[in-house]
Design an enzyme around this catalytic site. Structure first.
Site, PDB file in Angstrom:
ATOM      1  N   GLU A 120      33.177  11.826 -17.901  1.00  0.00           N
ATOM      2  CA  GLU A 120      33.545  10.542 -18.003  1.00  0.00           C
ATOM      3  C   GLU A 120      33.896  10.221 -16.652  1.00  0.00           C
ATOM      4  O   GLU A 120      34.389  11.313 -16.284  1.00  0.00           O
ATOM      5  CB  GLU A 120      35.068  10.889 -19.370  1.00  0.00           C
ATOM      6  CG  GLU A 120      35.305   9.594 -19.624  1.00  0.00           C
ATOM      7  CD  GLU A 120      33.896   9.210 -20.736  1.00  0.00           C
ATOM      8  OE1 GLU A 120      33.216   8.426 -20.424  1.00  0.00           O
ATOM      9  OE2 GLU A 120      34.378   9.874 -21.759  1.00  0.00           O
ATOM     10  N   ASP A 176      30.185   8.266 -13.451  1.00  0.00           N
ATOM     11  CA  ASP A 176      28.269   7.592 -13.155  1.00  0.00           C
ATOM     12  C   ASP A 176      28.955   6.647 -12.157  1.00  0.00           C
ATOM     13  O   ASP A 176      27.807   6.967 -10.421  1.00  0.00           O
ATOM     14  CB  ASP A 176      28.842   6.621 -14.226  1.00  0.00           C
ATOM     15  CG  ASP A 176      29.351   5.728 -14.869  1.00  0.00           C
ATOM     16  OD1 ASP A 176      31.122   5.436 -14.444  1.00  0.00           O
ATOM     17  OD2 ASP A 176      29.721   5.108 -15.230  1.00  0.00           O
ATOM     18  N   SER A 179      32.295  -4.540 -25.245  1.00  0.00           N
ATOM     19  CA  SER A 179      31.855  -5.944 -24.309  1.00  0.00           C
ATOM     20  C   SER A 179      30.710  -5.073 -24.073  1.00  0.00           C
ATOM     21  O   SER A 179      29.798  -6.277 -23.980  1.00  0.00           O
ATOM     22  CB  SER A 179      32.880  -5.244 -23.204  1.00  0.00           C
ATOM     23  OG  SER A 179      33.388  -4.659 -22.063  1.00  0.00           O
ATOM     24  N   GLU A 234      28.876  -8.715 -15.583  1.00  0.00           N
ATOM     25  CA  GLU A 234      30.510  -7.469 -15.603  1.00  0.00           C
ATOM     26  C   GLU A 234      30.855  -7.596 -14.754  1.00  0.00           C
ATOM     27  O   GLU A 234      32.159  -7.979 -14.679  1.00  0.00           O
ATOM     28  CB  GLU A 234      29.526  -6.204 -17.029  1.00  0.00           C
ATOM     29  CG  GLU A 234      32.095  -5.976 -16.775  1.00  0.00           C
ATOM     30  CD  GLU A 234      31.467  -4.570 -18.209  1.00  0.00           C
ATOM     31  OE1 GLU A 234      31.000  -4.783 -18.846  1.00  0.00           O
ATOM     32  OE2 GLU A 234      32.371  -4.630 -17.780  1.00  0.00           O
ATOM     33  N   ASP A 246      27.692   2.736 -19.885  1.00  0.00           N
ATOM     34  CA  ASP A 246      27.578   1.699 -21.164  1.00  0.00           C
ATOM     35  C   ASP A 246      26.251   1.500 -21.650  1.00  0.00           C
ATOM     36  O   ASP A 246      25.637   1.518 -22.399  1.00  0.00           O
ATOM     37  CB  ASP A 246      28.961   0.718 -21.523  1.00  0.00           C
ATOM     38  CG  ASP A 246      30.222   1.389 -20.923  1.00  0.00           C
ATOM     39  OD1 ASP A 246      30.761   2.942 -20.745  1.00  0.00           O
ATOM     40  OD2 ASP A 246      31.255   0.845 -20.553  1.00  0.00           O
ATOM     41  N   TYR A 285      41.402   1.741 -13.148  1.00  0.00           N
ATOM     42  CA  TYR A 285      39.754   1.937 -13.007  1.00  0.00           C
ATOM     43  C   TYR A 285      38.888   1.618 -11.323  1.00  0.00           C
ATOM     44  O   TYR A 285      38.921   2.400 -11.138  1.00  0.00           O
ATOM     45  CB  TYR A 285      38.985   1.174 -14.323  1.00  0.00           C
ATOM     46  CG  TYR A 285      37.613   2.069 -14.194  1.00  0.00           C
ATOM     47  CD1 TYR A 285      37.122   2.325 -15.531  1.00  0.00           C
ATOM     48  CD2 TYR A 285      36.511   1.275 -12.869  1.00  0.00           C
ATOM     49  CE1 TYR A 285      36.223   2.874 -14.983  1.00  0.00           C
ATOM     50  CE2 TYR A 285      35.463   1.353 -13.371  1.00  0.00           C
ATOM     51  CZ  TYR A 285      34.739   2.839 -14.480  1.00  0.00           C
ATOM     52  OH  TYR A 285      33.457   2.786 -14.445  1.00  0.00           O
TER      53      TYR A 285
HETATM   54  C1  GLA Z   1      33.823   2.982 -18.706  1.00  0.00           C
HETATM   55  C2  GLA Z   1      33.048   2.523 -17.401  1.00  0.00           C
HETATM   56  C3  GLA Z   1      31.440   3.011 -17.401  1.00  0.00           C
HETATM   57  C4  GLA Z   1      32.117   5.135 -17.087  1.00  0.00           C
HETATM   58  C5  GLA Z   1      33.409   4.833 -17.929  1.00  0.00           C
HETATM   59  C6  GLA Z   1      33.752   6.145 -18.080  1.00  0.00           C
HETATM   60  O1  GLA Z   1      33.528   2.821 -20.183  1.00  0.00           O
HETATM   61  O2  GLA Z   1      32.238   1.018 -18.113  1.00  0.00           O
HETATM   62  O3  GLA Z   1      31.098   2.769 -16.450  1.00  0.00           O
HETATM   63  O4  GLA Z   1      33.239   5.213 -15.471  1.00  0.00           O
HETATM   64  O5  GLA Z   1      34.870   3.750 -17.904  1.00  0.00           O
HETATM   65  O6  GLA Z   1      33.603   7.099 -17.843  1.00  0.00           O
END
Ligand code: GLA
Length: 412
Positions: free
Chosen positions: A55, A58, A155, A191, A203, A257
């Protein structure tokens, strides 16, 4: 918020069952016919994303190991003769947005031109055109059994199902894994640029490239990320992932985020590397990270580097040949470690997510952690399938005792 007194009868835990593919298709076709008075050219769908481990790695060029839900978002669509795009979402009230319908033209779509949920549909069409793909407008309807705002990338599912529809209706022939990786990159661009939501790509690559019943190791050191398919044989051993949707989402999620992403970039630069990924597997890296002067950057880097190493370990356990029960126990421990790291070092957890994880632990699950971006959303627990209902009941009870909204559950 539903608050129940603890002496009231609790009732059954609230399970969200997936539609079968047939149910989803029938429903979205009927919605299309009711809305636009015609048959769609086809139906396309995409699942939710469950990160098993990996988590917030990425966007640091790291590794992640996700799988997908049986719960899917269905898109029915047909080509038009002009460049108008008309979209209706059955679940629009669950997204932030201007009601359930949106109409525009392909040429109108651009940054700051579309807001709310339609931006996830419009963004994909815009991004495909930016990449040189083209086609006429379309009529689209969306129906989903995937819960929204639950950390399961609802989404992303809208984007990916839209991308598959555009691929077919525009004759793009992006059907191989490389083709789906290209579609995923377009979803990410849309996005970021049109929906104005930050994402690292986990995702969309999962939702377009991972099949049900498998885990996908994604390596973000390359763009698009390299994918390795791993069998996910939890059901063969009577195990499964219990997902608890804690029904809360912090307002701070999107800015939170973005801040994490900036902090990771700042930590990498303070450590003299391009991306934090470059430090994973380097035994001297830990000391270098601990020597960072800024405690926030130190904690963020500690999470990312350790989380990438946990992905390597869990992937190796899944691919390994040692006794299965030992491997599952190890995988479970890594899930607990991941959660602790996301809570303490990444500050991405919430009291509700912690309550779900702690209650799962007290009920003897093999491992549990928050899933997705955090700041609310869902947790997963690696459970014996036979125990899942009992664990869900205990979590439900714990939430009621705390005066919290009752969670919802699903199994993977
Ligand atoms: C969200 C983002 C992903 C990733 C997760 C955390 O879902 O869209 O790209 O960074 O959070 O792992």
């Amino acid at each position: 918020m539903t608050v129940m007194r603890s002496d009231e009868p609790l009732g059954e835990p609230r399970w969200i069952d997936p539609w079968t593919r047939g149910q989803g298709e029938t429903r979205v076709r009927a919605l299309f016919a009711r809305t636009w008075g015609a048959e769609p050219a086809g139906v396309w769908s995409a699942p939710g994303r469950i990160t098993i481990i990996g988590e917030h790695t990425d966007y640091s060029g790291g590794l992640s190991l996700p799988t997908v839900t049986a719960h899917r978002t269905y898109v029915a669509a047909r080509r038009r003769d002009d460049d108008t795009v008309r979209v209706l979402s059955e679940g629009a009230d669950a997204f932030d947005g201007p009601g359930e319908r949106w109409t525009g033209t392909l040429t109108d779509i651009g940054p700051d031109q579309v807001s709310g949920w339609p931006a996830y549909v419009a963004g994909v069409l815009w991004a495909l055109r930016e990449r040189g793909y083209d086609g006429p407008g379309m009529d689209v309807v969306i129906a989903s059994c995937l819960p929204t705002a639950s950390g399961l990338a609802s989404s992303g599912a809208v984007e990916c199902a839209t991308a598959l529809a555009a691929n077919a209706l525009w004759g793009l022939a992006l059907d191989s894994d490389d083709g789906h990786a290209e579609l995923a990159e377009a979803c990410i661009d849309g996005e970021e640029a049109i929906a104005r939501a930050p994402t690292g790509g986990l995702d969309q690559h999962t939702q377009l490239r991972c099949r049900e019943g498998e885990a996908l190791e994604l390596d973000f050191s390359e763009r698009p990320p390299r994918a390795t398919h791993r069998p996910l044989y939890f059901p063969d051993y009577g195990l499964g992932l219990l997902v608890t949707d804690v029904r809360t989402r912090d307002r701070d999620r999107t800015p939170g985020y973005r801040r994490r992403r900036d902090e990771c970039a700042a930590a990498a630069s303070a450590l003299g590397v391009e991306r934090l990924r470059d430090l994973a597997g380097d035994h001297r890296a830990r000391a270098r990270i601990e020597a960072l002067a800024d405690p926030v950057l130190r904690a963020r880097a500690r999470h990312v580097v350790a989380e990438i190493e946990r992905v390597e370990d869990v992937s190796a356990q899944l691919a390994g040949t040692g006794p299965a029960h030992e491997r599952f126990v190890d995988i479970g421990k890594q899930l607990f470690r991941s959660h602790a790291s996301l809570e303490v070092d990444y500050h991405a957890s919430t009291p509700e997510l912690n309550l779900a994880v702690d209650t799962a632990f007290r009920n003897g699950v093999l491992g549990a952690r928050m899933v997705g971006a955090g700041f609310g959303g869902s947790t997963i627990a690696l459970v014996r399938r036979a125990d899942a209902d009992g664990v869900a009941r205990s979590i439900d009870h714990a939430f009621v005792e705390e005066g919290l909204e009752r969670p919802r559950f699903l199994m993977v």
